[in-house]
Scaffold this motif. Structure first.
Motif, PDB file in Angstrom:
ATOM      1  N   VAL D  56       0.829  -1.209   0.000  1.00 50.03           N
ATOM      2  CA  VAL D  56       0.000   0.000   0.000  1.00 50.03           C
ATOM      3  C   VAL D  56       0.869   1.267   0.000  1.00 50.03           C
ATOM      4  O   VAL D  56       0.664   2.170  -0.799  1.00 50.03           O
ATOM      5  N   GLN D  62       0.329   5.075  -1.155  1.00 51.95           N
ATOM      6  CA  GLN D  62      -0.808   5.603  -0.415  1.00 51.95           C
ATOM      7  C   GLN D  62      -0.488   5.525   1.070  1.00 51.95           C
ATOM      8  O   GLN D  62      -0.269   4.450   1.625  1.00 51.95           O
ATOM      9  N   SER D  64      -1.125   5.044   4.261  1.00 50.28           N
ATOM     10  CA  SER D  64      -2.124   4.520   5.185  1.00 50.28           C
ATOM     11  C   SER D  64      -1.467   4.230   6.518  1.00 50.28           C
ATOM     12  O   SER D  64      -0.465   3.517   6.581  1.00 50.28           O
ATOM     13  N   GLY D 108     -11.292   1.876   1.799  1.00 55.84           N
ATOM     14  CA  GLY D 108     -10.479   2.438   0.728  1.00 55.84           C
ATOM     15  C   GLY D 108     -11.261   3.258  -0.275  1.00 55.84           C
ATOM     16  O   GLY D 108     -10.798   4.323  -0.705  1.00 55.84           O
ATOM     17  N   LEU D 112      -9.476   6.771  -0.275  1.00 55.12           N
ATOM     18  CA  LEU D 112      -8.326   6.860  -1.169  1.00 55.12           C
ATOM     19  C   LEU D 112      -8.411   8.041  -2.135  1.00 55.12           C
ATOM     20  O   LEU D 112      -7.485   8.298  -2.896  1.00 55.12           O
ATOM     21  N   LEU D 119      -5.161  11.551   3.923  1.00 58.06           N
ATOM     22  CA  LEU D 119      -5.411  10.116   3.806  1.00 58.06           C
ATOM     23  C   LEU D 119      -4.938   9.422   5.073  1.00 58.06           C
ATOM     24  O   LEU D 119      -5.620   8.557   5.620  1.00 58.06           O
ATOM     25  N   THR D 123      -7.314   7.094   7.415  1.00 55.25           N
ATOM     26  CA  THR D 123      -7.120   5.660   7.659  1.00 55.25           C
ATOM     27  C   THR D 123      -6.936   5.390   9.149  1.00 55.25           C
ATOM     28  O   THR D 123      -7.456   4.403   9.677  1.00 55.25           O
ATOM     29  N   THR D 198      -7.908   4.997  -9.471  1.00 58.05           N
ATOM     30  CA  THR D 198      -8.773   4.617  -8.350  1.00 58.05           C
ATOM     31  C   THR D 198      -8.802   3.101  -8.197  1.00 58.05           C
ATOM     32  O   THR D 198      -8.652   2.552  -7.110  1.00 58.05           O
ATOM     33  N   LYS D 201      -5.492   1.805  -6.807  1.00 58.92           N
ATOM     34  CA  LYS D 201      -5.289   2.171  -5.411  1.00 58.92           C
ATOM     35  C   LYS D 201      -6.139   1.276  -4.511  1.00 58.92           C
ATOM     36  O   LYS D 201      -5.677   0.731  -3.512  1.00 58.92           O
ATOM     37  N   VAL D 202      -7.404   1.132  -4.914  1.00 59.39           N
ATOM     38  CA  VAL D 202      -8.302   0.329  -4.097  1.00 59.39           C
ATOM     39  C   VAL D 202      -7.877  -1.139  -4.125  1.00 59.39           C
ATOM     40  O   VAL D 202      -7.904  -1.831  -3.101  1.00 59.39           O
ATOM     41  N   PHE D 205      -4.972  -1.658  -1.908  1.00 60.47           N
ATOM     42  CA  PHE D 205      -5.433  -1.521  -0.533  1.00 60.47           C
ATOM     43  C   PHE D 205      -6.140  -2.796  -0.081  1.00 60.47           C
ATOM     44  O   PHE D 205      -5.923  -3.300   1.020  1.00 60.47           O
TER      45      PHE D 205
END
Ligand SMILES: Nc1ncnc2c1ncn2[C@@H]1O[C@H](COP(=O)(O)OP(=O)(O)OP(=O)(O)O)[C@@H](O)[C@H]1O
Ligand SMILES: Nc1ncnc2c1ncn2[C@@H]1O[C@H](COP(=O)(O)OP(=O)(O)OP(=O)(O)O)[C@@H](O)[C@H]1O
Ligand SMILES: [Mg+2]
Ligand SMILES: [Mg+2]
Lengths: 291, 372, 234, 313, 263
Positions: D56, D62, D64, D108, D112, D119, D123, D198, D201-202, D205
């Protein structure tokens, strides 16, 4: 439920958050560092105030000044030792260092004095007023007043004074600031000094208002203050104030409705909702990266 | 394949190795530290007196960071690497439960000073943890005592409960209080919770106040209770308040203030004002070792745990055979400790009488004694 | 006025300047041309104290400024207009100008701001606007105005015409000449646009991969065949 | 190019088998005791956590800092599956992972969209919410926690670790992994190059959450009890520290720092007074003197490569 | 059908706060054209690129590519529909190798699924091989093959600009948008770039729209030129027409530029 009373409770709680968040947001605004050690500086402030009052028998105001001064020094020291070297590195490296510093201070403190809590002596008498059926304590009024005054002072410093302009310049572009003849190191030190002295003040107020202080006391308020700062729009001084108050009121209202166990969850839900609809906080400008 | 060899452990040379698996950092470090102080005082005394059976006690202290996983790890380390014969720990029930199976499997005695939840010694499925014991009351007992006191001595009908929800101890007390009090015909008009480490209780207190209780039961530890009492009194809640041994600390008086504490009661193992010799000598010695501070419940329980082990070892005539020691522990009878005169029942819980104390201007005043 | 002798500058392992020497006399416009990555910006950054040379001498008004902090160098009279303008985008035009005078303690700052406005009337129109929202050319004017606010004796300009519309390029160059003439400010000008730069400069240096490869009067350089081929587009 | 990668793959498999059997043998012959085995299991769990967060933060960029939330979901769900539904442990692990992945999706998809510190705090907030939810469910014991039978063994922990590393390495070295890296490098450009940012990223995650959930299952069944307090933000920070200390973007770095820090932390248990002081000092010093982390963005194999090239020529 | 323009922009516009960055923007580009977009700084050129590529959603007007309306599509979908771009300030994937930079842009044209990659099925190897071959071929055209394993951030500036164009091509566009490709280049480098642009147009059968301040380049290779000022079109036409258009001279070129540009 006693709405007015709960609102009063919420604002008192929120103004403590706001007080810590002001320093947080200030430091963040200038060097974009989530200074996790801020909560520990707050703790140190509380203890310095305590020792000044209980140990040396000083009054509230001298204790407050001493605590602020010591914390200002602490803040500068932390910046000098731990953050300055990392200025060119990734922000996440600085963040981890900040977490490290935070743990280090906590446990160094426990090592030298133990983990047991301490009770603040009553240095300013606390009167309770009854307004519209709500109990308002003079201490909470004092805290609210102090946060508002400090917010205005900070806003003034950052926007109207020379050092404030230097701070803003440094926050936008360090090299360009150097080229203006600004001493970047001094400016950042000053930022830490101011932000940390606010944390120190918050520590003393916290001690007076809540009585109990202990070495890990900075963790939760530190986190809450960070949340408050983000809520208001990180780096924005009035945002920290409003964020703190919103957080305090939300928490109180949720507890007041009988969901005290969900209080922190509710605070985070509010935070997330605000971020989703206004990704840069209540007062933040939705600055999209210009392509 | 463990256990067979470690039964003979604990005997390295002529010391008795006892582990202390405590919360020395993390959220409840102050509890673990309190126990450690008590243990050290007891060990100093015993060693000065010639130890147990001529052998000095050696404490192997490990930190479990107030975390159950770390507590398991630490217990395995103590049993496997340090070969201790017994472990004292931990401060909270959860962290004790985390090591119960390790103790059973490796046949090491585990004695929890302050793990009050019933499932420390008796598993959820009803089976007994052979090697696990405790020094403190179990939750239901104190809750029952408090409920009877409220119903019978104070004669209140409508009460509120305000419990620490992050602590199984407080939840256990609240549950048994509620059960007993309702059985006695009383009514619970408000049931609220807080979470350890909270500092602002005003909003919930406001809520409790508007329910108009005649009495509030507040199981929890002094760190929060001190603030609850102070804030409650400031808000004009002046009904009697009551708690349990978690309140017992001189810090409570400092935090809440003597005035606010008037008209509050606690159940406790003992009263530090009790002229009893054991108690007074403990209080004095504690003050001498820890520059003048007076002991709280954790200090006393940590101290007693060492003596409880010592007694069992002497009766078992062994400082190394964990099986014999645990048998002796389960036969403990009328042992005089600081926190009371105890006997261990078939569930490995100490039976001891509870004392009810009242705070008067910051001093604990003896009210009654309740036998189990 | 400025004398650079054999400086070496590194970025970590990258050897960006290799024994560069040059000289700027009082009142001159000197230009520094060279391809991308030749080290032009590196040189200016070294002069203004943002970078430290590993070796070599930099004399400014007969004093060594090697190892001095940027703010000290600004006080001594060297102002640097960095590549890419670097205006403080969340501050207004006027605040940017005030920052330019950060090191000054005298009372004439306001007066000088007016002078800058006379030089760049466009900035006067936008004095309350956040500088991040200015167009590229306006930002370039602001960056120059900001540097002038320090009352420099020596002005270092890094590619002032980059990314500007042709009409802006002309304006900027005529302003450079004006600053030089009216204030007597000495100027060291780094440019890709060699044609324009040589047309206003007195002398020039050509930098290639960290070394000075050619130097001479602007006229000579303009007429040199190598230069025509490489930098003036034949 | 490809043959080299295949070789590396087999090397990894063989090495893993050797490590596995070496430990197994050592344990059987009593060369290492239960404590050591347990420490090794704990190391496996921490590596899984580190590697899953690496996907991640290190790969997709990202930020998190609420990974403990997914650990908690995996722990509780798998514990419910074994303790309350009496299903076998492997099934519990998988269900724990899947529910954690679904939680990852729920967390997420909205968060995200946020960037950087925003972010991070979102999280963190979600993780706290997850923890508070478990704190308030009495069926799983609330604050007192839930007793769980020990089922995690060296074998099960190692198999999970092996699969985790394999999947994440394979994912990273494919067009999908490159898509994630491009988001880390420059999201706007990645978008402009036709990458559905998107989605990736998801996806990253959710995959990261899945393996955190698996780690949670192993965790729950190794320590006899799970309680909400174990999954607070400090736990998230611990995992974050593995990833950053090892070097952002370096999988082997994350693995190495998870191993080192677990050992350091376990070793320091016996020095309770100074434990956290030393731990935090180590953390600070490493970051001050190696802010890019132990391995930077390199992989351990890169170091060998360079050496062998030098040696060969 | 032949006469349908590749790109048609109809009265498009966008405002930021009160500022109308672009308004009433009309544009028609046919297959194979090479068009220039010029205008003063802040005129809205980059912003109009952002509108075309979905970075900003137009607040007014429509954008059609081959008759398909693009408004509101996210950038990655616009790219898949056939518009790809470079950026005014270079945006490479700095810590990826040169080859991987190009492979990323190939992404949406590859088919192998996530599962096949995780399980290392044959389709993964085939798919990756194909991506790699295609990417290397592109690098060869751009004379970047010899640096394919370098990290993008370590390339010299000129090669970075070229890599950005190569990467944009890897996405398989019909229409390529170049934002100031010659910025920071000296005349010689600019000259080479012009050759390259001509070459790729032929080779890939591309349509190109480019923003540039270097009049040598714009006048040298563009077939038609649009001029923006204050967010609005002020002129459109052949290079010679633009050069002598008084409005353009006043807003953008300055008086003597026509003579300079010849120099
Ligand atoms: N921060 C940095 N870190 C590492 N290398 C750098 C850095 N800045 C510049 N360089 C390298 O130093 C060399 C000189 O760069 P410099 O920016 O001085 O060139 P320049 O002549 O100003 O070029 P341009 O015309 O592109 O502005 C180049 O090879 C460049 O890659
Ligand atoms: N995201 C944004 N938010 C606010 N204003 C913006 C934004 N993007 C562009 N603008 C404004 O829109 C106007 C047009 O900007 P744009 O970048 O398109 O100019 P340009 O024609 O490309 O100029 P240049 O030649 O200098 O690159 C400018 O005034 C700019 O400040
Ligand atoms: Mg340059
Ligand atoms: Mg532009």
């Amino acid at each position: 439920m006693d709405w007015i009373q709960q609102l009063v409770n919420g604002i008192s709680l929120g103004s403590i958050y706001a007080l810590i968040a002001l320093g947080y947001t200030m430091v963040y605004g200038i060097i974009k560092l989530i200074n996790f050690a801020h909560g520990e500086v707050f703790m140190i402030g509380a203890f310095v105030g305590f020792y000044a009052i209980a140990g040396w028998g000083l009054g509230f105001f001298p204790a407050l000044i001493i605590a602020m001064a010591v914390c200002a020094g602490m803040g500068m020291l932390i910046e000098r030792v731990a953050y300055r070297r990392l200025r060119g590195s990734t922000r996440i490296a600085a963040l981890i260092t900040a977490i490290g510093i935070s743990l280090f201070i906590q446990y160094l403190f426990i090592y030298f004095r133990g983990a047991q809590p301490e009770a603040y002596p009553e240095v300013i008498s606390n009167q309770t007023f009854n307004i519209l059926g709500a109990q308002i304590s003079s201490q909470s009024l004092m805290i609210l007043g102090t946060s508002i005054v400090l917010m205005i002072v900070l806003q003034f410093i950052v926007h109207k004074t020379k050092i404030g302009k230097a701070m803003r310049a440094v926050s936008h572009d360090m090299d360009a600031a150097r080229l203006m003849g600004i001493n970047v190191n001094t400016t950042i030190s000053a930022t830490f000094a101011i932000g940390s002295s606010l944390a120190g003040a918050a520590g003393v107020f916290f001690g007076v208002y809540y009585t109990k202080i202990e070495p890990l006391m900075g963790v939760i308020p530190g986190l809450k203050a960070f949340v408050a700062a983000v809520l208001g729009g990180i780096g924005i001084i009035p945002g920290a104030m409003v964020g703190g108050l919103v957080l305090g009121v939300v928490e109180t209202v949720v507890s007041g409705l009988g969901y005290s166990l969900w209080r922190d969850a509710a605070a985070f839900v509010i935070l997330i909702l605000i971020l989703l609809f206004k990704p840069s906080g209540i007062f933040g400008k939705n600055a999209r990266e210009k392509v | 394949g463990c256990g067979s060899d470690s039964a003979g452990g604990g005997e390295s040379g002529d010391t008795v190795k006892i582990g202390a698996n405590l919360e020395l950092s993390g959220a409840v470090a102050s509890y673990g530290e309190g126990i450690a102080e008590g243990i050290e005082l007891a060990v100093d005394e015993i060693n000065k007196d010639g130890g147990i059976d001529g052998k000095e006690i050696e404490i192997v202290k490990v930190d479990n960071k107030s975390d159950a996983a770390e507590a398991t790890n630490a217990a395995i380390k103590l049993t496997e690497n340090d070969d201790v014969v017994a472990i004292i720990g931990s401060a909270t029930s959860g962290n004790t439960v985390a090591q119960a199976q390790v103790a059973n499997n490796s046949e090491t005695v585990l004695l929890s000073p302050s793990g009050t939840s019933p499932n420390v010694t008796v598993n959820d499925d009803g089976s007994l943890n052979d090697f696990v014991f405790r020094t403190s009351f179990i939750d239901p007992f104190q809750g029952t005592v408090a409920a009877n006191f409220a119903a019978n001595e104070l004669g209140v009908k409508n009460v509120a409960i305000y419990a620490d929800n992050a602590s199984d101890y407080a939840k256990g007390l609240a549950a048994s209080f509620k059960e007993t009090f309702e059985a006695a015909g009383g009514k619970i008009v408000a049931e609220e919770s807080y979470v350890a480490k909270d500092t602002d209780f005003r909003s919930t207190l406001t809520r409790i106040k508007s329910a108009n209780p005649e009495f509030i039961f507040i199981p929890g530890y002094y760190e929060e209770v001190g603030l609850i009492v102070k804030q409650g009194r400031e808000m004009g809640i002046d009904v009697p308040l009551m708690g349990a041994d978690g309140w017992d600390s001189p810090k409570l008086v400092e935090l809440a203030g003597g005035d606010s504490l008037n008209n509050t009661f606690i159940t406790n193992h003992y009263s530090s004002g009790d002229p009893d010799e054991t108690i007074q000598s403990f209080v004095t010695k504690f003050g001498e070792k820890y520059n003048g501070s007076s002991p709280d419940a954790f200090n006393a329980l940590g101290y007693d745990s060492v003596y409880m082990l010592k007694d069992a070892m002497e009766r078992a005539e062994s400082t190394s055979d964990a099986k014999k020691i645990k048998d002796a522990l389960s036969e403990t009878k009328d042992l005089t400790l600081v926190t009371g005169i105890i006997s261990v029942d078939e569930d490995h819980n100490p039976i001891k009488s509870a004392t009810v104390l009242e705070y008067k201007d910051g001093e604990q005043v003896f009210k009654t004694k309740v036998n189990p | 006025m400025l004398k650079v002798d054999g400086i070496d500058v590194y970025y970590g392992n990258i050897h960006a300047l290799k024994g560069v020497s040059l000289e700027v006399l009082e009142g001159e416009i000197v230009t520094l041309i060279g391809a991308n990555g030749a080290g032009k910006s590196t040189l200016l950054k070294t002069l203004s104290g943002l970078l430290k040379p590993k070796q070599g001498v930099i004399q400014y008004e007969n004093q060594s400024i090697v190892g001095k902090q940027a703010q000290t160098i600004v006080k001594a009279g060297i102002s640097h207009v960095p590549e890419g303008r670097r205006v403080f985008s969340n501050m207004t035009v006027e605040e940017n100008l005030e920052l330019g005078a950060f090191v000054r303690k005298d009372k004439e700052v306001q007066k000088d701001i007016q002078k800058v406005y006379e030089l760049f009337p466009r900035l006067f129109e936008r004095k309350g606007q956040l500088s991040g929202t200015l167009s590229g050319g306006e930002q370039q004017m602001l960056a120059m105005g900001r540097a002038i606010m320090a009352r420099p004796k020596l002005l270092l300009l890094d590619e002032p015409s980059m990314g500007l519309a042709p009409i802006m390029v002309k304006t900027i160059f005529s302003i450079i000449e004006e600053i030089n003439e009216t204030n007597g400010t000495t100027i060291l000008l780094v440019e890709q646009n060699a044609h324009m730069a040589l047309s206003i400069a007195k002398r020039g240096y050509v930098l290639e991969t960290g070394k000075v490869v050619l130097t001479g009067s602007a006229k000579d350089l303009q007429e040199s065949d190598e230069i025509r081929m490489a930098y003036l587009g034949g | 190019m490809n043959t080299k990668k295949i070789k590396g793959f087999w090397l990894f498999v063989i090495l893993s088998i050797i490590v596995y059997f070496a430990v197994q043998m050592a344990a059987n012959t009593g060369m290492i005791n239960n404590y050591h085995v347990n420490t090794l299991v704990y190391i496996c769990i921490n590596i899984i956590l580190a590697v899953s967060l690496h996907l991640v933060i290190g790969i997709t960029g990202q930020f998190s800092i609420g990974h403990a939330g997914f650990l908690a979901v995996g722990a509780y769900i798998s514990a419910i599956v074994t303790m309350k539904l009496s299903l076998p442990f492997p099934i519990a692990l998988i269900i724990g992972g899947i529910v954690a992945a679904l939680t990852g999706l729920i967390v997420g998809i909205p968060s995200l969209r946020l960037r950087g510190d925003y972010l991070a705090i979102a999280t963190l907030g979600f993780a706290e919410i997850i923890r508070i939810i478990f704190l308030n469910i009495d069926a799983v014991g609330g604050a007192a926690g839930m007793q769980v039978t020990k089922m995690t063994t060296w074998t099960s922990a190692f198999i999970c670790l092996f699969i985790t590393v394999l999947v994440i390495v394979n994912f990273t070295n494919s067009r999908h992994g490159r898509a994630c890296i491009s988001i880390r490098e420059n999201e706007i450009a990645a978008d402009a190059m036709g990458i559905n940012t998107t989605y990736y990223k998801v996806a990253a995650f959710a995959i990261g959450s899945f393996f955190a959930g698996i780690a949670g299952g192993l965790y729950a069944h190794n320590f006899y009890i799970i309680q909400p307090v174990q999954f607070g933000f400090l736990k998230s920070f611990d995992i974050l520290i593995f990833v950053v200390l090892g070097g952002l973007g370096s999988l082997s770095g994350a693995v190495i720092s998870a191993i080192l820090l677990t050992i350091v932390s376990t070793f320091l248990q016996s020095y309770p007074e100074t434990r956290m002081i030393i731990y935090s000092a180590v953390l600070i010093l490493v970051m001050l003197y190696r802010p890019q982390g132990l391995l930077g963005t390199k992989e351990i194999t890169d170091l060998f490569k360079r050496k062998s090239v030098k040696g060969g020529s | 059908m032949e006469n349908q323009p590749l790109l048609k922009v109809n009265q498009a516009g966008i405002s930021f706060g009160g500022l109308k960055a672009v308004s009433g923007f009309d544009l028609e580009i046919h297959q194979g054209e090479l068009i220039g977009l010029i205008g003063p700084n802040g005129a809205g050129k980059t912003t109009s690129f952002n509108l075309l590529t979905g970075v900003y959603v137009p607040t007014e007007g429509d954008i059609f590519l081959e008759g398909v309306r693009l408004n509101g599509l996210p950038p990655y979908q616009v790219t898949r529909k056939g518009i790809s771009r470079t950026f005014q300030n270079i945006r490479l994937f700095n810590d990826l190798s040169v080859l991987d930079n190009v492979k990323v842009a190939n992404h949406s044209r590859a088919k192998h699924s996530m599962l096949s990659s995780i399980l290392r099925l044959p389709s993964h190897f085939n798919g990756e091989k194909e991506m790699e071959d295609k990417s290397i071929e592109l690098l060869r055209i751009f004379q970047l093959e010899h640096v394919k394993d370098e990290l993008a951030k370590n390339l010299p500036y000129g090669q970075q600009r070229r890599l950005e164009i190569a990467r944009a091509l890897a996405a398989g566009p019909k229409l390529l948008l170049l934002d100031e490709p010659a910025a920071g280049m000296n005349p010689q480098e600019t000259h080479d770039l012009m050759e390259l642009i001509r070459f790729i147009r032929e080779k890939f059968d591309l349509t190109i729209l480019l923003i540039e301040h270097d009049m040598n380049l714009v006048m040298g290779i563009c077939e038609r030129i649009y001029v923006l000022d204050h967010g609005q079109l002020i002129a459109e036409g052949l290079p010679e027409e633009i050069r002598s258009n008084p409005k353009v001279i006043e807003a953008y070129l300055g008086e003597e530029v026509s003579s300079d540009a010849q120099g």
